[in-house]
Write a protein that holds these residues in place. Sequence first.
Motif, PDB file in Angstrom:
ATOM      1  N   GLY A  13       0.784  -1.230   0.000  1.00 47.03           N
ATOM      2  CA  GLY A  13       0.000   0.000   0.000  1.00 47.03           C
ATOM      3  C   GLY A  13       0.812   1.273   0.000  1.00 47.03           C
ATOM      4  N   LEU A  14       2.101   1.193   0.256  1.00 47.62           N
ATOM      5  CA  LEU A  14       2.866   2.449   0.236  1.00 47.62           C
ATOM      6  C   LEU A  14       3.577   2.624  -1.101  1.00 47.62           C
ATOM      7  N   SER A  15       3.682   3.867  -1.516  1.00 54.02           N
ATOM      8  CA  SER A  15       4.278   4.171  -2.816  1.00 54.02           C
ATOM      9  C   SER A  15       5.741   4.591  -2.700  1.00 54.02           C
ATOM     10  N   GLY A  16       6.140   4.954  -1.527  1.00 54.44           N
ATOM     11  CA  GLY A  16       7.523   5.373  -1.326  1.00 54.44           C
ATOM     12  C   GLY A  16       7.776   5.628   0.142  1.00 54.44           C
ATOM     13  N   TYR A  17       9.040   5.821   0.470  1.00 55.79           N
ATOM     14  CA  TYR A  17       9.373   6.105   1.874  1.00 55.79           C
ATOM     15  C   TYR A  17      10.645   6.941   1.952  1.00 55.79           C
ATOM     16  N   LYS A  18      10.819   7.532   3.125  1.00 57.32           N
ATOM     17  CA  LYS A  18      12.045   8.271   3.420  1.00 57.32           C
ATOM     18  C   LYS A  18      12.367   8.039   4.893  1.00 57.32           C
ATOM     19  N   ILE A  19      13.644   7.865   5.197  1.00 56.19           N
ATOM     20  CA  ILE A  19      14.061   7.718   6.599  1.00 56.19           C
ATOM     21  C   ILE A  19      15.131   8.773   6.895  1.00 56.19           C
ATOM     22  N   ASN A  20      14.897   9.555   7.932  1.00 52.59           N
ATOM     23  CA  ASN A  20      15.900  10.514   8.416  1.00 52.59           C
ATOM     24  C   ASN A  20      16.436  10.004   9.749  1.00 52.59           C
ATOM     25  N   GLY A  21      17.711   9.705   9.768  1.00 48.62           N
ATOM     26  CA  GLY A  21      18.327   9.231  11.014  1.00 48.62           C
ATOM     27  C   GLY A  21      19.396  10.198  11.480  1.00 48.62           C
ATOM     28  N   THR A  22      19.489  10.395  12.767  1.00 48.66           N
ATOM     29  CA  THR A  22      20.543  11.247  13.330  1.00 48.66           C
ATOM     30  C   THR A  22      21.118  10.602  14.570  1.00 48.66           C
ATOM     31  N   LYS A  23      22.433  10.542  14.627  1.00 46.11           N
ATOM     32  CA  LYS A  23      23.096  10.085  15.850  1.00 46.11           C
ATOM     33  C   LYS A  23      23.893  11.257  16.403  1.00 46.11           C
ATOM     34  N   THR A  24      23.640  11.581  17.655  1.00 44.00           N
ATOM     35  CA  THR A  24      24.286  12.742  18.261  1.00 44.00           C
ATOM     36  C   THR A  24      25.031  12.325  19.519  1.00 44.00           C
ATOM     37  N   VAL A  25      26.283  12.732  19.575  1.00 42.02           N
ATOM     38  CA  VAL A  25      27.094  12.496  20.764  1.00 42.02           C
ATOM     39  C   VAL A  25      27.556  13.855  21.260  1.00 42.02           C
TER      40      VAL A  25
END
Lengths: 424, 465
Positions: A13-25
Motif C-alpha cells: 500500500g505504500l508508494s515510497g518512503y524516506k528515513i531521516n536518522g541522526t546520531k548525536t554524541v
Amino acid sequence: MTEIIKILENTEGLSGYKINGTKTVSYELFFVHRSLETVRSTDTSSKLVTVYVNHDGKVGDSSFSVYNSMGAKEIEESVKKAVARAKLVSNEPYDLVPGEKLEASVPTNLDSYAPEELGRMIADAVYAADTVPGGSINALEIFITRSTSRVVNSRGIDKTQTVHHVMIEAIPTFTDEKQSVEIYEDYRFAEFDAEKITAEIAEKMREVADRAKAVKPGEGFTADVLLRPLESMELVWSLADDCDYATIYQRANLHKEGDNLQEGDGDKLNVTMKGIIDGSVSSSYFDGDGSSLTDTAIIKDGVLCGTFGSSRFGQYLGVEKPSGVLGCIKVEPGTLTDEQLVSAPYLECVSMSGIQIEPYSDYIGGEIRLAYLHKDGKTVPLTGISMSGKLSEVLATLRLHEKTCVYNAYEGPVSLLLKNMEIL
Amino acid sequence: MPFSEYLDSMREDCRGLVAELGQYFDYVSILGTDVRATVYRADRKLSMVREGAGECGFVIKMHSGRSFYEYSCDSIEGDKKALAAKIAGSVKIAGELTERQIKTREVADTPMKKDFSRENDFADYTDSFLLGVCKKISDDLAAKDEKVLNAIGMIQPFTVSKLFVTKNRELAQYYGWVNSYAIVIYNDGKMVQARRIDGAGSISEAVGKTLDSLDKVIDLARHLTKATPIKPGVYDVITDSSITGLIAHEAFGHGVEMDQFVKDRAMAKHCVGQYVASPITNMHDGAAAAYSVASYFFDDDGVLAHDTQIIKDGILVAGLSDLASATQLGTDPTGNGRRDNYRRKAYSRMTNTFFSPGTDKLEDMIKSIKHGYMLFETNNGMEDPKNWQIQCTAEYGIEIVDGKLTENYVSPVVMSGSVPELLKSISMISDTFEVHGSGYCGKGYKEWVRVSDGGPNLKVRVKLG
C-alpha cells in the motif's frame, strides 16, 4: 536502518518512503561562576520514517519515529498506521528526490581533541578573558556536539554527513557598589581557536562594564541605528521568508518576485541563500529530503529575484530544479565605511532583548539593553531604551557596511545602518 | 491510552542500573520518558496527519557527594555493570577542572512509591475525524470572507509518560493535553494573520472552543487590516488575561527561577521579603497551582508538584527551584525541575504561572482610563531577570478614549521598561481569571518547555512602542 527498510519494502500500500536518522554524541560542561556544577554526556539517536501513498491522483504522507524501545512488530504496526494516515491526506502529487549517494563531513578541527580535553580548553579560553576589574562570568555552558545525519529514500537517496560544532552560552557580568549588570552571549563555532574565543569574550566583558556606566536618556529622540551581525541576520532572514517555496505556495508571502523592497537612496541588498558558508555552524551538503543544495540569489539590487526551498514545494510551483532547503544566507557588502560612521551621529546597538521584525505590520523595533550613542566625537553608553520604525522606510534608506564577517548562518556586512528610528 | 507499556517494562532495568551506578556515585536517579504527539492540520491546499515532537529515552542523574553528572541515552537494556562503567567513563573531567567542581549538600532520597494518572478522551477520536475537523475549520473560515487567502485548522494532542527511579523512590505518571488552532491569512489591502489557540485536557473541550470562535477570528483579521502603528509613549493600559500571563511569566517569573539565584543572575535574590509589586498583587506558579498544559504530578527531578506563592500582597515571598539549585542554596526543591527532553539538562523552570484575581470589574477598569490601550494576545517576550528590564509583545491593542473601547486597533505593540515600575503600577485587578496553556518557554534562547500563564485583567502604566 536496514531492518526498517526491510519492513517498509514488505508493506503493501505504500508508494515510497524516506528515513531521516541522526546520531548525536555530546559532552557538556555547566559552570556556576568559576565552579563546575554539572558534567553531562549524551549518546542518543533518532529515526523519523515518512511513508508516501499515491491515491486518487493525489499523494498522502505521514511520518513516525522509531525508538529503541520498538521491536520489529511495533515498527510494522507503525508503518501500517502511517499508511492508513497517509491515505487520509490528499495533497498535490510530487516526486521524492531521486537517487544520489554521498558520505561527507563538514571540515573541522574539533574532532582532533578528546571531548573532555576540548571542554577544558574552551573553559580556559573563556575564563582567560575574565580579567576586567569588577567583571565576572557568572555562568558558562559549553556544548560540544558531533552529529551524523543520514537520509535514505525509496528512490535511491542515501546520504550521510557529519558535522561538529560548539555552542557557548556565557553571562559576562559587571558589579560595582551601585549595581550589578550582565549581558547574554551565545557564541557558536565549528573551528576551535582559543585566542578567538578569548577575544570574543573579552569584548563582551568590556561591553558589560560599559552597561554599568550606561544611562537612560531623559526623553525620546530620533537616531540612525547600527545593527550588529545577529540582528542584521534576523532582518535579512525575515525578508528571505517571502522567497521560500512553501510560503509562496501557502500564499503567506507578503512580497513576490519582481517587487522592489528598497525604493530609496540606500545601499541595495544583494542576498544569496547558500548551503555552505565556511566557518558557519549551519553549513550542510544536503537537506532533509536528501536534495543537493544549489546556492540561489533571492534579492538583487533590492528587488526580489529568486525563490528557494524544498523539492516538494519547488515542484508545486513548477520550479525545474528546486534549490533544496538552504540554511545559510550571504549578503553582499555595501558602501558604509568606518570613516563615515565617525563623522555622523548614530546609535550602535550592542545588546537587544531580541529584534522584533513584523513584515505584515511593517514594523521593526525592540528593547535595547546596551547601545553606544556616538555623537560629536564622544561615545555615551545608553540603556533602558527601545527603538521602533517602519520596516519599509528602513529598507529604503538602509546602509550596508563595506566590511564583512561570518556569524552563525550569516555572511555579510559587519553592520547595517537603519535611518531615522524612534528611540524612547 | 494508559501509562507507557515500555516504561512499565523497564522498571527492573532502572532499579538494576541505579544499583550498579551506586558503586560510583552517592545518589543516582533515572528518568525514563515516553512522549507521544500527533499533528492534524489542514489548510486550503495541504493536509497532514503525522507524529509530532515526541521522545523516548532515559536520562541518568548522579551526584558524587559534591557535584552533579548526567548521561542521556536511548536505552538502558543489557549488561548493567558494563553500562554503569560506560556512563561513569563518559562524564570524566580533564585536568584541574576536577578541583573546580562545586560543593553542594547531599541529595535527599525520600522514599515514595506511587503511580499517577489523568485520563483523557484522546482514544475516542479517530484520525479521520480529527483531520475532518481541521478541514471544517479551514473551510468554515474561508467561507466567511472572500478576502481570506488561506485558513488553517490544526489539532495537536500529546501524552506524557514518565518513570522516575532512585534507590528509595519509584514514581510513574501519565497525562495528556491538546491544543487546537484556527488561523487565517487575510488580505484587504494589507495582509494580516489572525489566530485563535485553545488548550484543554480533552479534545472535546479544546476543539469545541475553537469551533465556537471562528467568527471572532475573522472579525479580528478585518480589524487588523486597519490597524496602525502605535505612537510610542507611556500609557495607561488594561491587559487581557494572555498579556497578564505574559507579564507574570516574562517580567517576573524568570527572575524567580532559583538556578539564576546561584549564578547571581537575578535581582529577585536580593528582594525576598520586600515589596516588588503593588500591595494588591498576588502571583503563583506550580504544576499543582492550576490545571493546564504544565500540570504534571512530579517534575523531572522526581519532586512532587507544588503550588508556590511567589508574590503575596505585593511582597516577594518565594522562588522556584530544581534539585541542583536547591542543593546549592540549602532549600527544598519546589517541583520546578524541567527538561526540554531527555537529551537536555534540567533547570529551574516555570509551569503554570499567573496573577491571582482581584475584586475590580473590567468595565470599571476601562471606564477609569482617559486615554490608553487594552492589549490582547501574546506574541512573544524576553526576560532580563538580572536587570529587571522587560520586552513583551502583544499582537494588538485597542485604543481607549474617555473610558470606552474604540474601533482603533494598533499592531503590534511592544511593552518595555522596568519590571518593578510596571508591577508597582498595578492599580486595578479584575475578578476574572483565565490561564492559557498553549505556550512554549525558552531559557535564554534554548531549552523549550510547555508552559501556561494568565490571570485576571490588570490596569498598569507602561511604555508602549
